[in-house]
Design an enzyme around this catalytic site. Structure first.
Site, PDB file in Angstrom:
ATOM      1  N   ASP A 166       0.842  -1.195   0.000  1.00 43.70           N
ATOM      2  CA  ASP A 166       0.000   0.000   0.000  1.00 43.70           C
ATOM      3  C   ASP A 166       0.881   1.249   0.000  1.00 43.70           C
ATOM      4  O   ASP A 166       1.862   1.330   0.763  1.00 43.70           O
ATOM      5  CB  ASP A 166      -0.901   0.001   1.243  1.00 43.70           C
ATOM      6  CG  ASP A 166      -2.006   1.026   1.131  1.00 43.70           C
ATOM      7  OD1 ASP A 166      -2.986   0.763   0.424  1.00 43.70           O
ATOM      8  OD2 ASP A 166      -1.882   2.099   1.748  1.00 43.70           O
ATOM      9  N   ASN A 188      -2.880  12.774  -3.038  1.00 42.31           N
ATOM     10  CA  ASN A 188      -3.861  13.140  -4.063  1.00 42.31           C
ATOM     11  C   ASN A 188      -4.446  14.526  -3.804  1.00 42.31           C
ATOM     12  O   ASN A 188      -4.612  15.327  -4.723  1.00 42.31           O
ATOM     13  CB  ASN A 188      -4.998  12.113  -4.078  1.00 42.31           C
ATOM     14  CG  ASN A 188      -5.021  11.293  -5.362  1.00 42.31           C
ATOM     15  OD1 ASN A 188      -4.378  11.631  -6.350  1.00 42.31           O
ATOM     16  ND2 ASN A 188      -5.772  10.210  -5.354  1.00 42.31           N
ATOM     17  N   ASP A 192      -2.366   9.809 -10.272  1.00 42.69           N
ATOM     18  CA  ASP A 192      -2.332   8.729 -11.267  1.00 42.69           C
ATOM     19  C   ASP A 192      -0.907   8.447 -11.713  1.00 42.69           C
ATOM     20  O   ASP A 192      -0.508   7.278 -11.877  1.00 42.69           O
ATOM     21  CB  ASP A 192      -3.191   9.099 -12.479  1.00 42.69           C
ATOM     22  CG  ASP A 192      -4.680   9.017 -12.197  1.00 42.69           C
ATOM     23  OD1 ASP A 192      -5.048   8.480 -11.140  1.00 42.69           O
ATOM     24  OD2 ASP A 192      -5.476   9.502 -13.034  1.00 42.69           O
ATOM     25  N   GLU A 215      -4.850   2.496  -4.189  1.00 44.55           N
ATOM     26  CA  GLU A 215      -3.382   2.599  -4.125  1.00 44.55           C
ATOM     27  C   GLU A 215      -2.749   1.329  -3.581  1.00 44.55           C
ATOM     28  O   GLU A 215      -1.579   1.324  -3.186  1.00 44.55           O
ATOM     29  CB  GLU A 215      -2.973   3.789  -3.259  1.00 44.55           C
ATOM     30  CG  GLU A 215      -3.277   3.645  -1.775  1.00 44.55           C
ATOM     31  CD  GLU A 215      -4.695   4.069  -1.388  1.00 44.55           C
ATOM     32  OE1 GLU A 215      -4.914   4.329  -0.192  1.00 44.55           O
ATOM     33  OE2 GLU A 215      -5.559   4.147  -2.280  1.00 44.55           O
TER      34      GLU A 215
END
Length: 321
Positions: free
Chosen positions: A188, A196, A205, A232
Site C-alpha cells: 500500500d 492526491n 495517477d 493505491e
C-alpha cells in the site's frame, strides 16, 4: 441436349466459376487449367496444358499437395488440405498489388479423384479464403484485446483485481495439490489520500503508474504476478516462495520505491517522499488454508505495518493461516 453442347456448357461453367480448377491425368499432366488459375497464377492455360504439375510448379514437390494428388490417382482417395498447415501452397495472388508485395492468397485446397472411361484423373479445386482468414485474424486480435482489457488495469497496465482473483485461486490450489507453497505480498502506498489532495488526481495517477512500473520491473519470473488490488493497493503473488524468499522480495520492492524519490510533502517520514508498507503471508505445504485466509493474513500484516508507523514490512505469523 447433345454431348457436344453439354461439353461446351461444362467448359463455360469451369471458366466462369470463382474457384481455381485443375485437372490432372494419370501422369500428373495438366489437362484443364481454367481462367481463374490463369488470372491468379500468372500462367496462361496454353503454358500449363500438357505440363507435369510438379515441373510447372516445382515448389509443390514433397508437399501435402503432391501427397494428396498421389492418393487420388493411385488409391482413389479424396483430400481436403488443412488451411492451418497449408495456408498458401500454390503461388497464387489475389491481385497484382498483392503479388508486388509478395503476399500470397490464402487458399482452401481440395483434391478429388475422377474416374473416366479411359483412365483415372484428379480434380484440384482452389478457393481464395484470404478475406475470411483476415476476418478470423481480426476477430482473434479483437478477442485478445478484449481479454487484455478484461484482465488488465486501465491506468497502470498491470493485472487487475479480476486477474488477481483467478491467479491466486489457481496458485493456492496448485500449492495444496502438490504440497508446495505460495507467498502473497500486499503493498500500500503510504499517505496516498493526502498526496492526491495536495498534488491533484492527475499527479496521483502518475504516482500509481511510476510505482507499479517500478515494482513490475523487479518480477523476473513469468509465474510471479503484480496486480492492482484496489486504489493505491497492490498485490504480488509469488508461487513456490517460502517466507524467507518472500521477505527478500518485499525488501527489494520496498527499496525500489524509495529509490524513485518521489516527493511527498505530507509523507510521515523526514525524507518527505513516497513510501510503501508491505504485508507478507506465506501458505506453507503443511497448511490447508484457503484463499480468503491467505489474503486475510497478508492484509492483517499490512495493517500492522501501517499501525507501527508505515514505510515498513511485516510478515504474518504462521498461526494466522
Amino acid at each position: 441436349m447433345a454431348d457436344s453442347v453439354r461439353l461446351e456448357l461444362l467448359e463455360s461453367v469451369l471458366e466462369a466459376v470463382s474457384v481455381g480448377a485443375i485437372v490432372l491425368d494419370a501422369d500428373r499432366r495438366v489437362v484443364l487449367w481454367n481462367k481463374w488459375m490463369s488470372r491468379h497464377s500468372g500462367c496462361a492455360a496454353h503454358e500449363a496444358l500438357g505440363s507435369d504439375l510438379f515441373e510447372l510448379l516445382p515448389e509443390l514437390r514433397g508437399t501435402r499437395v503432391q501427397a494428396a494428388v498421389t492418393q487420388a490417382l493411385q488409391n482413389n482417395f479424396s483430400s481436403l488440405l488443412s488451411q492451418t498447415l497449408n495456408r498458401s501452397p500454390f503461388p497464387l495472388y489475389s491481385n497484382p498489388a498483392a503479388q508486388a508485395r509478395g503476399e500470397r492468397m490464402q487458399q482452401a485446397v481440395a483434391v478429388t479423384p475422377l474416374t473416366l472411361p479411359d483412365a483415372r484423373h484428379c480434380l484440384i479445386q482452389l478457393s481464395d479464403v484470404s478475406l475470411a482468414a483476415g476476418r478470423e485474424k481480426l476477430l482473434r486480435e479483437q478477442t485478445e484485446l478484449l481479454r487484455m482489457q478484461t484482465f488488465s488495469d486501465g491506468l497502470t497496465g498491470i493485472a487487475n483485481r479480476r486477474a488477481f482473483d483467478v491467479a491466486i485461486d489457481r496458485e493456492v490450489r496448485r500449492a495444496k495439490r502438490g504440497g508446495g507453497k505460495v507467498s502473497l505480498l500486499m503493498i500500500d502506498i503510504d499517505y496516498f489520500k493526502p498526496y492526491n489532495d495536495h498534488y491533484g488526481h492527475q499527479q496521483g495517477d502518475q504516482c500509481l503508474i511510476q510505482v507499479s512500473s517500478a515494482l513490475q520491473a523487479l518480477l523476473q519470473r513469468s509465474v510471479d504476478m503484480l496486480a492492482r488490488y484496489g486504489g493505491e493497493e497492490f498485490a504480488v503473488i509469488l508461487p513456490d516462495n517460502d517466507a524467507h524468499q518472500a521477505m527478500q522480495m518485499a525488501r527489494t520492492l520496498h527499496q525500489r520505491v524509495l529509490s524513485l524519490a518521489l516527493p511527498h510533502e505530507y509523507a510521515g517520514g523526514p525524507d518527505k517522499q513516497v513510501t510503501v508498507s508491505i504485508g507478507i503471508a506465506t501458505l506453507a505445504a503443511d497448511r490447508q488454508a484457503e484463499v480468503p485466509a491467505l489474503i486475510g493474513a497478508a492484509d492483517h500484516a499490512l495493517y500492522d505495518a501501517k499501525r507501527q508507523g508505515r514505510n515498513r514490512i511485516v510478515a504474518a505469523p504462521p498461526e494466522l493461516l
